[in-house]
Design a protein around this motif. Structure first.
Motif, short mmCIF file in Angstrom:
data_model
loop_
_atom_site.label_atom_id
_atom_site.label_comp_id
_atom_site.label_asym_id
_atom_site.label_seq_id
_atom_site.Cartn_x
_atom_site.Cartn_y
_atom_site.Cartn_z
N MET C 1 0.83 -1.20 0.00
CA MET C 1 0.00 0.00 0.00
C MET C 1 0.87 1.26 0.00
SD MET C 1 -3.19 -0.51 -0.25
CE MET C 1 -4.15 -2.04 -0.32
N ALA C 2 2.15 1.10 0.31
CA ALA C 2 3.05 2.26 0.28
C ALA C 2 3.27 2.67 -1.17
CB ALA C 2 4.37 1.90 0.95
N GLY C 3 3.85 3.85 -1.32
CA GLY C 3 4.22 4.25 -2.67
C GLY C 3 3.07 4.68 -3.55
N ILE C 4 1.94 5.12 -2.96
CA ILE C 4 0.90 5.65 -3.83
C ILE C 4 1.09 7.15 -4.02
CG2 ILE C 4 -0.73 3.89 -3.02
CD1 ILE C 4 -2.38 6.38 -1.87
N GLY C 5 2.13 7.68 -3.40
CA GLY C 5 2.47 9.08 -3.63
C GLY C 5 1.57 10.05 -2.92
N VAL C 6 0.93 9.59 -1.85
CA VAL C 6 0.08 10.48 -1.06
C VAL C 6 0.51 10.35 0.39
CG1 VAL C 6 -2.28 11.04 -0.35
CG2 VAL C 6 -1.85 10.18 -2.66
N THR C 7 1.15 11.39 0.92
CA THR C 7 1.70 11.29 2.27
C THR C 7 0.60 11.12 3.32
OG1 THR C 7 1.67 13.69 2.43
CG2 THR C 7 3.73 12.68 1.73
N GLU C 8 -0.62 11.52 2.99
CA GLU C 8 -1.72 11.40 3.95
C GLU C 8 -2.20 9.97 4.15
OE1 GLU C 8 -1.54 13.62 1.54
OE2 GLU C 8 -2.08 15.60 2.29
N PHE C 9 -1.88 9.08 3.23
CA PHE C 9 -2.43 7.72 3.26
C PHE C 9 -1.73 6.83 4.28
CE2 PHE C 9 -2.49 3.33 1.47
CZ PHE C 9 -3.85 3.10 1.61
N VAL C 10 -2.49 6.16 5.12
CA VAL C 10 -1.91 5.22 6.11
C VAL C 10 -2.23 3.77 5.73
CG1 VAL C 10 -1.87 4.52 8.53
CG2 VAL C 10 -2.04 6.95 7.94
N GLY C 11 -3.48 3.45 5.45
CA GLY C 11 -3.82 2.07 5.09
C GLY C 11 -5.30 1.86 4.96
N VAL C 12 -5.66 0.64 4.61
CA VAL C 12 -7.08 0.28 4.48
C VAL C 12 -7.36 -0.97 5.31
CG1 VAL C 12 -7.31 1.30 2.17
CG2 VAL C 12 -6.71 -1.13 2.41
N ALA C 13 -8.63 -1.24 5.55
CA ALA C 13 -9.03 -2.44 6.29
C ALA C 13 -10.45 -2.81 5.89
CB ALA C 13 -8.95 -2.18 7.79
N ARG C 14 -10.93 -3.91 6.42
CA ARG C 14 -12.28 -4.41 6.05
C ARG C 14 -13.37 -3.37 6.35
NH1 ARG C 14 -14.08 -9.19 7.23
NH2 ARG C 14 -11.99 -10.07 7.24
N GLY C 15 -14.51 -3.51 5.69
CA GLY C 15 -15.61 -2.57 5.88
C GLY C 15 -15.43 -1.32 5.02
N ASP C 16 -14.58 -1.41 3.98
CA ASP C 16 -14.23 -0.21 3.20
C ASP C 16 -13.71 0.87 4.13
OD1 ASP C 16 -15.17 -1.10 0.54
OD2 ASP C 16 -17.14 -1.06 1.49
N THR C 17 -12.78 0.46 4.98
CA THR C 17 -12.17 1.38 5.95
C THR C 17 -10.90 1.97 5.37
OG1 THR C 17 -13.00 0.02 7.76
CG2 THR C 17 -11.22 1.57 8.28
N ILE C 18 -10.72 3.27 5.55
CA ILE C 18 -9.48 3.91 5.14
C ILE C 18 -8.94 4.72 6.31
CG2 ILE C 18 -10.61 5.97 4.13
CD1 ILE C 18 -8.43 5.73 1.84
N GLY C 19 -7.60 4.69 6.47
CA GLY C 19 -6.93 5.44 7.52
C GLY C 19 -6.02 6.49 6.91
N LEU C 20 -6.11 7.74 7.43
CA LEU C 20 -5.41 8.86 6.82
C LEU C 20 -4.86 9.78 7.91
CD1 LEU C 20 -8.39 9.55 4.41
CD2 LEU C 20 -6.16 8.70 3.65
N VAL C 21 -3.90 10.61 7.55
CA VAL C 21 -3.42 11.64 8.48
C VAL C 21 -3.22 12.96 7.73
CG1 VAL C 21 -2.22 10.09 10.08
CG2 VAL C 21 -0.99 11.00 8.09
N ILE C 22 -3.37 14.06 8.47
CA ILE C 22 -2.99 15.38 7.95
C ILE C 22 -2.03 15.97 8.97
CG2 ILE C 22 -3.77 17.68 7.28
CD1 ILE C 22 -6.49 16.48 6.57
#
Lengths: 231, 231, 231
Positions: C1-22
């Protein structure tokens, strides 16, 4: 359906409807639910799909039994459809009364689903009673004892034209008008409720049904009833 | 679509959208709908899927005709998706004016659905106008006459990052920020609305779109537009 | 999941869950979001499906890190199901703290989805913690430091019987009771939250789970967990 080993279970019906009873509600739960202490027993009907069908079925249940309506709540549901689900609580001093109310309610659903018409784009619903009782009074503000009916259109735009059409078709009193942002749980429906002379209420509903079916058909297949129209 | 024998019918469009008119709204229904008496005729646009596309299309409709916006309501819908449907009412003294407004609105939808991107996990939406009029003013509080746009992300978490990104990308004014519990109908969206210099608003939206598409792609397939991007 | 070129992105999980930071929230957006200035960085977890799993996972995250809970919002979602999605915001002075909180939260989801049971008609959910922290306090009013749990039933009718059953099965305190029209975002759920002695809370939940599974099975297939039950 008997023999699942759960005394609370009464039965199931279309719309993912389940009927249940609690003979002696726990005091803490009763308080949290805001149920008066005079109702030692409660009956519970809930479904993923349907509000009108269950409310009009519950109306027959309170007419036919000693149970009373404690509360009617409408989740935004229908499993991806544009309408509501429901949670209806009956109360009585004796569990046999609420059990009977739940049974009557479940038994009426085959009929009250009769004027629900759907296609891939939306749904229409029509309900009618010659004599409104306390369930439709609680849910829609219907005057008790009078003829009463509702027209429901989803997408809501169709419900607007049906409402106008119904009221022009016969001399009826507008009891209520609900829309996505006012009076629904953000459902995609316009709901008109009307009261008055029995023949007039019926005529208004039949007229709205005719135009509604034509309009919903423009967005998909011919809308059909899952059971048998009763109005 | 003509010849269905219903004078109220105007047409249909994507998103299960239907356009309708009522030449003379019944007085009882008008009162129940809270429509001012100066609007003898109303135009009605409603859909299961879409709010931004329809509001920005309605904005062109009020610019192009003598019809005015009476109300905009947003059901929680999109047929299992994370967003809204809509119910938009136009008003005018003459039915030809509201009919024309509904026609313009339906005609604009192919364009305004252009920057709606979806995959199996969610959707993104972007809208832009060089000159906000009374539909986007009513729905989003946009300053009339100024460039205005919105960014929408679902699941809402993506909308948060898009909002932050948009405002950092250009010098724009934040007009509004809606989230599941504040300002939406409990939709799973964060909606940012921005105003300011035309080039800046566009730049902010384009930047948010770029990051939003990358993030939503992490939850499923590459998000795609159903029509043709216009921003 | 790394290397998508978006520093805000942390990861994903079940339930269409996304984790992000600003790392540094824009001031205008911060104001619009109502985030205190002491939180320079925010962490964002959001999902289409799940509220309890994410809130109890966030509870572990605030125990394990220096991040705090800023807000928890519950859209009416679950992609056509009867429940909620979520949008959870963590705050901290340093981006490494909120990133760590988001990572812990995502990592806990496999466990906290363990007692979510579904079939084609609805879902049940159970959560338990031996020591409630600030996420479950914010979301459910749980007393911090005490054993705490929830029972959730959809359709809501099943949740009523589970609530009564839970409170009768052990000596626990009722902290809250939410239903479609009171305390949920119009979801088709009844949610009971209870506190007390650790063994008693667990016993109450296990009893409710037993009856709930039997009742939901009457409306469809045997309800199953997507992961592994943990209570």
């Amino acid at each position: 359906m008997a023999g699942i080993g759960v005394t609370e279970f009464v039965g199931v019906a279309r719309g993912d409807t389940i009927g249940l009873v609690i003979a002696n509600v726990d005091d803490e739960v009763r308080k949290a639910m805001n149920v008066e202490t005079k109702y030692r027993s409660i009956g519970i009907v809930g479904a993923r799909t349907g509000a009108g069908p269950h409310i009009f079925a519950a109306d027959e249940a309170v007419k036919a039994t000693n149970a009373e309506i404690v509360s009617i709540e409408l989740p935004r549901d229908t499993k991806g459809g544009g309408g509501h689900g429901n949670l209806i609580i009956f109360g009585a001093d004796d569990v046999s009364d609420v059990r009977r109310a739940v049974e009557v309610c479940l038994g009426e659903l085959e009929r009250t689903f009769g004027d629900v018409y759907g296609n891939e784009a939306g749904h229409l619903e029509f309900q009618y009673t010659a004599r409104a009782s306390h369930a439709v009074a609680k849910a829609f503000g219907a005057p008790v004892g009078k003829a009463f009916g509702i027209t429901v259109g989803s997408p809501a735009a169709i419900g607007v034209v049906m409402a106008d059409n119904a009221v022009k078709a016969a001399t009826v009193d507008v009891v209520g008008y609900s829309s996505p942002g006012h009076g629904t749980s953000y459902s995609n429906e316009v709901i008109l409720s009307i009261s008055g002379d029995s023949g007039a209420v019926k005529q208004a509903i039949i007229s709205a049904r005719e135009i509604g079916l034509k309009l919903l058909a423009q967005l998909g297949a011919e809308p059909v009833s899952d059971t048998k129209p009763y109005i």
